[in-house]
Design an enzyme around this catalytic site. Structure first.
Site, PDB file in Angstrom:
ATOM      1  N   LYS A 191       0.841  -1.201   0.000  1.00 16.41           N
ATOM      2  CA  LYS A 191       0.000   0.000   0.000  1.00 16.41           C
ATOM      3  C   LYS A 191       0.869   1.242   0.000  1.00 16.41           C
ATOM      4  O   LYS A 191       1.545   1.543   0.982  1.00 16.41           O
ATOM      5  CB  LYS A 191      -0.913   0.037   1.231  1.00 16.41           C
ATOM      6  CG  LYS A 191      -1.965   1.131   1.084  1.00 16.41           C
ATOM      7  CD  LYS A 191      -2.596   1.538   2.386  1.00 16.41           C
ATOM      8  CE  LYS A 191      -1.781   2.564   3.139  1.00 16.41           C
ATOM      9  NZ  LYS A 191      -1.656   3.870   2.446  1.00 16.41           N
ATOM     10  N   GLY A 243       7.159   4.555   8.300  1.00 19.28           N
ATOM     11  CA  GLY A 243       6.300   5.716   8.513  1.00 19.28           C
ATOM     12  C   GLY A 243       6.519   6.286   9.896  1.00 19.28           C
ATOM     13  O   GLY A 243       7.600   6.121  10.485  1.00 19.28           O
ATOM     14  N   SER A 244       5.479   6.898  10.435  1.00 24.90           N
ATOM     15  CA  SER A 244       5.639   7.604  11.707  1.00 24.90           C
ATOM     16  C   SER A 244       5.714   6.616  12.876  1.00 24.90           C
ATOM     17  O   SER A 244       5.161   5.507  12.816  1.00 24.90           O
ATOM     18  CB  SER A 244       4.466   8.557  11.920  1.00 24.90           C
ATOM     19  OG  SER A 244       3.266   7.829  11.969  1.00 24.90           O
ATOM     20  N   THR A 245       6.357   7.036  13.940  1.00 23.81           N
ATOM     21  CA  THR A 245       6.474   6.189  15.136  1.00 23.81           C
ATOM     22  C   THR A 245       5.089   5.925  15.737  1.00 23.81           C
ATOM     23  O   THR A 245       4.823   4.825  16.218  1.00 23.81           O
ATOM     24  CB  THR A 245       7.423   6.861  16.141  1.00 23.81           C
ATOM     25  OG1 THR A 245       8.730   6.891  15.541  1.00 23.81           O
ATOM     26  CG2 THR A 245       7.517   6.097  17.449  1.00 23.81           C
ATOM     27  N   GLY A 248       3.550   3.239  13.787  1.00 24.44           N
ATOM     28  CA  GLY A 248       4.327   2.024  14.089  1.00 24.44           C
ATOM     29  C   GLY A 248       3.845   1.383  15.377  1.00 24.44           C
ATOM     30  O   GLY A 248       3.695   0.162  15.475  1.00 24.44           O
ATOM     31  N   GLU A 265      10.245   0.617  10.313  1.00 24.01           N
ATOM     32  CA  GLU A 265      11.272   1.636  10.076  1.00 24.01           C
ATOM     33  C   GLU A 265      10.588   2.966  10.338  1.00 24.01           C
ATOM     34  O   GLU A 265       9.743   3.389   9.556  1.00 24.01           O
ATOM     35  CB  GLU A 265      11.800   1.512   8.640  1.00 24.01           C
ATOM     36  CG  GLU A 265      13.158   2.122   8.461  1.00 24.01           C
ATOM     37  CD  GLU A 265      13.087   3.565   8.014  1.00 24.01           C
ATOM     38  OE1 GLU A 265      13.056   4.448   8.912  1.00 24.01           O
ATOM     39  OE2 GLU A 265      13.061   3.808   6.813  1.00 24.01           O
ATOM     40  N   CYS A 299      13.545  10.315   6.889  1.00 22.61           N
ATOM     41  CA  CYS A 299      13.511   9.746   8.239  1.00 22.61           C
ATOM     42  C   CYS A 299      14.867   9.884   8.920  1.00 22.61           C
ATOM     43  O   CYS A 299      14.935  10.056  10.136  1.00 22.61           O
ATOM     44  CB  CYS A 299      13.074   8.297   8.198  1.00 22.61           C
ATOM     45  SG  CYS A 299      13.970   7.326   7.000  1.00 22.61           S
ATOM     46  N   GLU A 396      10.466  14.961  15.755  1.00 23.47           N
ATOM     47  CA  GLU A 396      10.767  14.855  14.328  1.00 23.47           C
ATOM     48  C   GLU A 396       9.929  15.901  13.599  1.00 23.47           C
ATOM     49  O   GLU A 396       8.702  15.872  13.657  1.00 23.47           O
ATOM     50  CB  GLU A 396      10.409  13.455  13.831  1.00 23.47           C
ATOM     51  CG  GLU A 396      10.743  13.255  12.378  1.00 23.47           C
ATOM     52  CD  GLU A 396      10.481  11.831  11.893  1.00 23.47           C
ATOM     53  OE1 GLU A 396       9.398  11.295  12.176  1.00 23.47           O
ATOM     54  OE2 GLU A 396      11.367  11.262  11.228  1.00 23.47           O
TER      55      GLU A 396
HETATM   56  P1  NAI Z   1       1.964   7.866   8.625  1.00 19.83           P
HETATM   57  O1  NAI Z   1       2.807   7.031   9.482  1.00 19.83           O
HETATM   58  O2  NAI Z   1       0.573   8.137   9.018  1.00 19.83           O
HETATM   59  O3  NAI Z   1       1.874   7.218   7.160  1.00 19.83           O
HETATM   60  C1  NAI Z   1       2.721   6.222   6.653  1.00 19.83           C
HETATM   61  C2  NAI Z   1       1.883   5.134   5.972  1.00 19.83           C
HETATM   62  O4  NAI Z   1       1.090   4.455   6.938  1.00 19.83           O
HETATM   63  C3  NAI Z   1       0.911   5.639   4.929  1.00 19.83           C
HETATM   64  O5  NAI Z   1       0.877   4.732   3.862  1.00 19.83           O
HETATM   65  C4  NAI Z   1      -0.405   5.634   5.677  1.00 19.83           C
HETATM   66  O6  NAI Z   1      -1.529   5.523   4.835  1.00 19.83           O
HETATM   67  C5  NAI Z   1      -0.269   4.405   6.526  1.00 19.83           C
HETATM   68  N1  NAI Z   1      -1.100   4.350   7.731  1.00 19.83           N
HETATM   69  C6  NAI Z   1      -1.599   5.378   8.464  1.00 19.83           C
HETATM   70  N2  NAI Z   1      -2.297   4.912   9.518  1.00 19.83           N
HETATM   71  C7  NAI Z   1      -2.252   3.565   9.458  1.00 19.83           C
HETATM   72  C8  NAI Z   1      -2.767   2.514  10.268  1.00 19.83           C
HETATM   73  N3  NAI Z   1      -3.477   2.756  11.372  1.00 19.83           N
HETATM   74  N4  NAI Z   1      -2.516   1.247   9.914  1.00 19.83           N
HETATM   75  C9  NAI Z   1      -1.775   0.973   8.841  1.00 19.83           C
HETATM   76  N5  NAI Z   1      -1.280   1.915   8.025  1.00 19.83           N
HETATM   77  C10 NAI Z   1      -1.497   3.201   8.329  1.00 19.83           C
HETATM   78  O7  NAI Z   1       2.719   9.215   8.366  1.00 19.83           O
HETATM   79  P2  NAI Z   1       2.052  10.613   7.961  1.00 19.83           P
HETATM   80  O8  NAI Z   1       0.823  10.890   8.765  1.00 19.83           O
HETATM   81  O9  NAI Z   1       1.899  10.630   6.526  1.00 19.83           O
HETATM   82  O10 NAI Z   1       3.171  11.631   8.437  1.00 19.83           O
HETATM   83  C11 NAI Z   1       3.160  12.136   9.760  1.00 19.83           C
HETATM   84  C12 NAI Z   1       4.542  12.241  10.306  1.00 19.83           C
HETATM   85  O11 NAI Z   1       5.137  10.960  10.346  1.00 19.83           O
HETATM   86  C13 NAI Z   1       5.506  13.059   9.468  1.00 19.83           C
HETATM   87  O12 NAI Z   1       5.424  14.402   9.745  1.00 19.83           O
HETATM   88  C14 NAI Z   1       6.812  12.481   9.882  1.00 19.83           C
HETATM   89  O13 NAI Z   1       7.252  13.078  11.062  1.00 19.83           O
HETATM   90  C15 NAI Z   1       6.527  11.038  10.109  1.00 19.83           C
HETATM   91  N6  NAI Z   1       6.868  10.185   8.969  1.00 19.83           N
HETATM   92  C16 NAI Z   1       8.026   9.474   9.041  1.00 19.83           C
HETATM   93  C17 NAI Z   1       8.410   8.721   7.962  1.00 19.83           C
HETATM   94  C18 NAI Z   1       9.665   7.934   7.992  1.00 19.83           C
HETATM   95  O14 NAI Z   1      10.159   7.549   6.934  1.00 19.83           O
HETATM   96  N7  NAI Z   1      10.205   7.644   9.122  1.00 19.83           N
HETATM   97  C19 NAI Z   1       7.645   8.683   6.721  1.00 19.83           C
HETATM   98  C20 NAI Z   1       6.415   9.420   6.775  1.00 19.83           C
HETATM   99  C21 NAI Z   1       6.076  10.160   7.864  1.00 19.83           C
END
Ligand code: NAI
Length: 803
Positions: A191, A243-245, A248, A265, A299, A396
């Protein structure tokens, strides 16, 4: 304007990359996309959302919000395809991965432009970094598939992998997820993030075009709800998430007890350390890359600049001058350094955190030029005079914002660098190789770059320590995330029919007395806990009976509680540093010494085992002998399981160093009460961890008999701590304890589920065997390499060389 003036001012015109082919690609598909399932695109669904170009705020295409039905269909397709994909063999899969790598290269321009349109990042980065790394990832993993049978003997795929990726490197994260999964014989449902689904959909077309068997790669689009459906799907064997902690943590809880293998990650707040002997101009260019690459939406962005006091002012001046020359604008312009942030929500988040930085007393500086008015642009921002506890030094931000903090000594630099809940990456700048490597060994981070930053390669694993998550992507260590041992797969298959793990005795002391009428009263001897190298009475003052065959009371052990655990963890934390840094030879010597002292008490221990289990003299002696052998095995491994040098493509030594995890909690099973204890504690010690062990709840006395063995074998105080009592209750306390870095659990599925759920707090690594049968006497099951692998974390240290 003269050439000299042009040279001085670096004024040059725009050099836009054509977006025509990408726009045509969108037009030809009606700017509407359904999911890619079983080798074909489905029509766009009824619920859709727009994906928008962040640089001009115009919609690019309509994307389907996939629901449960789509996720079910995708998982079913992946399940159907998996046996055939695995049956192709390593060479067959290698041919497909190679074809994908070639196809990515052939379509690199289209992929790069589409990525830039969808994400807002500069074309220079998608063209020169993202897409070449994607191709490299598929080439590397074609090789992994080719060599799998030889290099990973006995390893089999997990099955269906559910993969959820973020928006900051949409195509690269797709490659990091899909390539190793496919190489190891799994099929996938991926996804993409809702903000950036387009290159994933184009990649699906490439899969179709090269004849990848239907169902091997499936792409479902949508927001977190779609991700959640995938995470919860019962027929998914593995979840890989970037994605976000916060998310995670949600996923950790959602998968607790499910048996799904999990890699996370997550976020970071990576330090960029500049010592006063560093090449400051080089360091400034490093910072540009560390925090303004991809607008800081990285990240592992070096978002905390830690600079030695003597050069702090000069460094800030040079930085400000360099920031003035950065170019921000249309991301499709090849001369642009910074593009747009991905979405309004991200722009709001960055704006809010920057305001908070000002409110909390930081000195903010931005260049004099202004951002484009249209699009989600935010200027490169430097904060100085930042307190290490300020929000912008801890949170972050995921934007182009750098927080500078000064330090005086290397020790202070290390302390500041590690003053974060994250541990993803670090960058160290100094001309002094001793200092660089010393600091590299002390910094808590999965990747360390010396005099460099943001170097990535498929041959080098990437992933975090602490709340940056667990698991690695890339390198050989990344392959382990997608396989299991054949014997492990077999027991998972029969899991439905297997006997539940035996529960601890429910016999009460009263019942016990009834069971032994007329027995002579035994001399009261309640075994104590073993904490910090000393025997300690249980805090609560309670003890529990240990019953032998027929309910005969064979002894008593202390009933450990929260306070006992707290003391044990404190002792372990105190001991972990020096034990982890002790020479591997010394750890080996101590483990051999333990074996020697164990051998001296062979008969006594065998009798003790027999009294508890009733297994008989012969089997009990065999268990002690195997335990002695295990100490030999792990003493042997202590100085051999040490890491590798990765063949990354630049002029680099990239050392994959095996580091201890720190403090490890081990909740032992009831089977093989001595051997299982030794088989888990010994590898943890060999790899340099300090341990808090809860021995078999039913038969704890063999492990508690080892106190004297440890005492007489030079095991330093606090390196092994033993708390007896209820595995379930003590497991809960250990899983919640922030000073436990990793937890192994051998008990029932329900207990394991509770432990995994509770571990989400500090996202500690867990390994729960979920009540599956394990023959500890079998060398593969009881002394396999996986025990060593689970007792270490890999730190990759990149050390470039050259003039
Ligand atoms: P997010 O963690 O919500 O999104 C990452 C992925 O997870 C997306 O594909 C999203 O649709 C999916 N997702 C969201 N909620 C989910 C759930 N309950 N179950 C399964 N999948 C789910 O990140 P977001 O909201 O886009 O960004 C917010 C903050 O997160 C950013 O400002 C940044 O600080 C951090 N982030 C860190 C990343 C990294 O590579 N470490 C990447 C993206 C965001």
């Amino acid at each position: 304007m003269t050439v000299a003036e042009i040279f001085d001012t670096m004024e040059y015109g725009p050099a836009p990359e054509s977006t025509t082919a990408a726009e045509r690609w969108l037009e030809e598909r009606g700017r509407a996309f359904g999911p890619f399932i079983d080798g074909a695109f489905r029509p766009a669904g009824t619920e859709t959302f727009d994906t928008v170009n962040p640089a001009d705020e115009k919609p690019l295409a309509r994307i389907t919000q996939c629901g449960e039905a789509d996720v079910n269909a995708a998982v079913a397709a992946a399940r159907r395809a998996q046996p055939g994909w695995w049956a192709l063999g390593g060479h067959g899969r290698a041919r497909h991965l190679y074809a994908l790598a070639r196809q990515v290269q052939k379509n690199s321009r289209l992929l790069a432009v589409l990525e830039t349109l969808d994400n807002g990042k500069p074309i220079r980065e998608t063209r020169d970094i993202d897409v070449p790394l994607v191709a490299r990832h598929f080439y590397y993993h074609a090789g992994c598939a080719q060599l799998m049978e030889r290099e990973l003997p006995g390893a089999v795929p997990l099955g269906v992998a559910g993969q959820i990726i973020p928006w900051n490197f949409p195509l690269l994260m797709l490659a990091w997820k899909i390539a190793p999964a496919l190489a190891m014989g799994n099929t996938v449902v991926l996804k993409p993030a809702e903000f950036t689904p387009l290159t994933g959909l184009l990649f699906a077309e490439l899969c179709r075009d090269v004849g990848l068997p239907p169902g091997v790669v499936n792409i479902v689009t949508g927001d977190g709800r779609t991700g959640e459906a995938l995470v919860r799907h019962p027929d998914v064997d593995k979840i890989a998430f970037t994605g976000s902690t916060d998310v995670g943590r949600i996923i950790r809880r959602a998968t607790a007890g499910s048996g799904k293998k999990l890699s996370l990650e997550l976020g970071g707040k990576s330090p960029f350390l500049v010592f006063d002997d560093a090449d400051l101009d080089g360091a400034v260019e490093g910072i540009v890359d560390a925090i303004w690459f991809n607008q800081g939406e990285v990240c592992c962005a070096g978002s905390r600049l830690l600079v030695q006091e003597g050069v702090a002012e000069r460094m800030a001046e040079k930085l400000r001058a360099r920031m003035e020359t950065l170019r921000m604008g249309n991301p499709a312009d090849k001369a642009v350094d910074l593009g747009a942030l991905v979405a309004p929500v991200q722009l709001e988040r960055v704006t809010r955190l920057v305001q908070q930085g000002v409110d909390e007393g930081g000195t903010m500086w931005q260049p004099s030029w202004s951002c484009p008015r249209e699009g989600y642009f935010f200027p490169p921002t430097l904060f100085t005079d930042v307190s290490p506890t300020a929000t912008i030094a801890q949170e972050e931000i995921f934007g182009p914002v750098l927080a500078a903090i000064t330090f005086r000594t290397p020790d202070e630099a290390v302390a500041l660098a590690n003053n974060t809940r994250y541990g993803l990456a670090a960058s160290i700048w100094t001309e002094n190789v001793n200092l660089a490597l010393h600091v590299a060994s002390r910094v808590v981070a999965g990747t360390v770059w010396i005099n460099s930053t943001n170097l990535f390669d498929a041959a080098s694993g990437f992933g975090g320590y602490r709340e940056s998550g667990f698991g690695r992507e890339g390198g050989k260590e990344g392959l382990w995330e997608y396989v299991r041992a054949d014997w492990d797969a077999a027991r998972h298959e029969t899991a439905g029919s297997e006997k539940p793990a035996p529960e601890a005795p429910t016999t009460t002391p009263e019942a016990d007395e009834e069971a032994t009428p007329g027995a002579l009263p035994t001399i009261d001897r309640t075994t104590k806990m073993y904490v910090g190298g000393k025997q300690a009475r249980p805090d609560g003052g309670y003890s529990r009976p240990v019953l032998g065959p027929g309910g005969l009371r064979v002894g008593e052990v202390g009933e450990g509680n929260r306070k006992d655990v707290r003391n044990a963890v404190e002792a372990a934390r105190k001991a972990a540093g020096s034990w982890g840094r002790a020479a591997a030879h010394l750890r080996a010597q101590i483990l051999y010494y333990v074996a020697e002292n164990l051998a001296a008490r062979r008969g006594e221990l065998a009798r003790r085992l027999d009294s508890m289990t009733g297994a008989g003299a012969g089997p009990s002696e065999r268990e002690v002998d195997l335990s002695i052998e295990r100490f030999f095995t792990y003493a042997a491994w202590a100085d051999k399981y040490a890491g590798t040098v990765q063949a990354t493509p630049r002029r680099n030594f990239t050392f994959a160093v095996h580091e201890p995890i720190g403090t490890l909690a081990i909740l032992c099973p009831d089977d093989w009460p001595l051997l299982a204890f030794v088989s888990t504690v010994a590898p943890a010690l060999a790899m340099g961890n300090a341990v808090v062990a809860v021995p078999s709840e039913r038969h704890p006395l063999a492990a508690t008999d080892l106190y004297q063995v440890f005492d007489t074998s030079d095991v330093p105080a606090g390196v092994v701590n033993i708390v007896t009592g209820s595995r379930d209750e003590l497991g809960q306390v250990l899983a919640r304890h922030d000073d436990i870095d990793c937890l192994w659990h051998f008990g029932s599925r329900d207990e394991g589920a509770r432990v995994e759920e509770a571990s989400a707090g500090n996202l500690k690594r867990t390994w729960c065997d979920l009540g599956l049968p394990r023959d500890w006497s079998d060398p593969d099951q009881g002394a396999g390499e996986d025990l060593l692998r689970r007792a270490i974390q890999v730190k990759n240290i990149w050390t470039p060389f050259g003039e």
